[in-house]
Design an enzyme around this catalytic site. Structure first.
Site, PDB file in Angstrom:
ATOM      1  N   PRO A   2      29.572  39.700  30.349  1.00 27.33           N
ATOM      2  CA  PRO A   2      29.009  40.101  28.941  1.00 27.33           C
ATOM      3  C   PRO A   2      29.326  41.487  28.714  1.00 27.33           C
ATOM      4  O   PRO A   2      29.062  42.362  29.451  1.00 27.33           O
ATOM      5  CB  PRO A   2      27.473  39.784  28.968  1.00 27.33           C
ATOM      6  N   GLU A   3      29.608  41.543  27.465  1.00 32.15           N
ATOM      7  CA  GLU A   3      29.946  43.135  26.871  1.00 32.15           C
ATOM      8  C   GLU A   3      28.581  43.540  26.147  1.00 32.15           C
ATOM      9  O   GLU A   3      27.746  42.605  25.988  1.00 32.15           O
ATOM     10  CB  GLU A   3      30.958  42.950  26.048  1.00 32.15           C
ATOM     11  N   LYS A  52      25.300  47.262  29.775  1.00 35.37           N
ATOM     12  CA  LYS A  52      25.177  45.813  29.878  1.00 35.37           C
ATOM     13  C   LYS A  52      23.998  45.745  30.651  1.00 35.37           C
ATOM     14  O   LYS A  52      23.811  44.554  31.424  1.00 35.37           O
ATOM     15  CB  LYS A  52      26.293  45.536  31.049  1.00 35.37           C
ATOM     16  N   ARG A 299      41.105  44.942  36.356  1.00 37.63           N
ATOM     17  CA  ARG A 299      40.943  44.115  35.325  1.00 37.63           C
ATOM     18  C   ARG A 299      42.208  43.968  34.543  1.00 37.63           C
ATOM     19  O   ARG A 299      43.052  45.185  34.228  1.00 37.63           O
ATOM     20  CB  ARG A 299      39.619  44.718  34.420  1.00 37.63           C
TER      21      ARG A 299
END
Length: 309
Positions: A2-3, A52, A299
């Site tokens: 989740p951002e 976050k 990433r």
């Protein structure tokens, strides 16, 4: 993972439906039994998201700190806010009272929010491995799969906050902007990597990272030390804009100036929401050059090699 906008929206749900109420806190899974016992029966007094991470404050200076990580999610059920977008009040400011009409249902909140079937009775049985359940007389929140779920005192909360960069939802003033500029320009690390570092800036994940850099036409491999003050300020201001929009709308729509038809298409389909994210091998929407993908610090990175020289 989740951002930032997702975590702020979750905190908004807690602010609307739990803050001010006495909560039954339990651990159906059993792994958080000791922590749940510390919080059980106490009134929730505040809910706050930073980057976050989310901090739920209870009476007696106790906080539940939650980091969803890659697999965490909250399920809300009972009288909850719908998935409709936040609206704005007459002054253009977001209003918690406008987060949709409460309804009796189950609602998932993680990276991609989705509504589920209405529930027949309250409270519903826990689904899956529920680490912690927070229950009021008409609303329940179930947490599954978090990276962190810890009871903290004020000192522990401050230690966690001290590790985080500025979050424009909480503060988008000149001091926060300058902190971001300084954090970027003192490092000889690629800007694409710095934007994902929560000690540099709060809340940016893989999607926002790729889109911010494309929107500002910045090479993701450019070292922070070579980012100009003007570029750094533009990144911060654009991040503030996108984050506020994400909290308001509940989705990451990073393309501006869409026609009404294109905007409706973007709301329906993720593939129509972004400039470069997840578009490797496809033509750039601006110049037609093939969008590239590479690994950066574990990433996936997406960028246009022509527009982001």
């Amino acid at each position: 993972m989740p951002e930032g906008h997702s975590v702020h929206r979750i905190a908004n749900q807690f602010s609307r439906h739990f803050v001010g109420k006495r909560c039954e806190v339990s651990s159906p899974q059993g792994r958080f039994a000791a922590g749940a016992a510390q919080l059980d029966g106490k009134r929730m007094v505040a809910a706050r998201a930073v980057a976050k991470q989310m901090f739920l404050e209870f009476e007696d200076d106790l906080f539940l700190r939650v980091h969803l990580g890659l697999y965490g999610a909250w399920d809300f059920a009972g009288v909850i806010s719908s998935a409709e977008a936040l609206s704005e009040d007459g002054d253009g400011e977001e209003s918690l009272s406008s987060i949709g009409a409460p309804r009796l249902a189950r609602y998932r909140m993680a990276e991609q929010e989705k509504s589920e079937d209405p529930i027949e009775s309250f409270p519903p049985d826990p689904v899956g491995q529920v680490r912690v359940r927070i229950l009021t007389e008409d609303t329940v929140a179930d947490l599954r799969g978090p990276t962190a779920c810890v009871v903290e005192d004020p000192a522990g909360v401050q230690r966690a906050l001290d590790k985080l960069g500025p979050d424009p939802i909480n503060d988008d003033g000149p001091e926060a902007e300058q902190t971001f500029v300084d954090n970027v320009r003192k490092r000889n690390v690629a800007i694409g990597q710095l934007l994902m570092d929560q000690a540099v800036v709060a809340g940016i994940g893989n999607i926002y990272r790729a889109e911010l850099l494309f929107r500002q036409r910045i090479d993701p491999y450019k070292p922070g030390k070579k980012i100009t003050v003007k570029q750094a300020k533009a990144l911060w201001q654009d991040w503030s804009k996108l984050l506020h929009a994400g909290v308001r709308d509940g989705l990451m729509l990073t393309m501006d100036d869409l026609s009404e038809a294109d905007h409706a298409k973007a709301v329906r389909s993720r593939k129509d929401r972004h400039w470069v994210y997840h578009r490797q091998g496809e033509p750039c929407r601006v110049c037609g050059t093939e969008i590239r993908m590479a690994d950066m610090a574990g990433r996936k990175l997406y960028w246009c090699p022509k527009d982001q020289k």
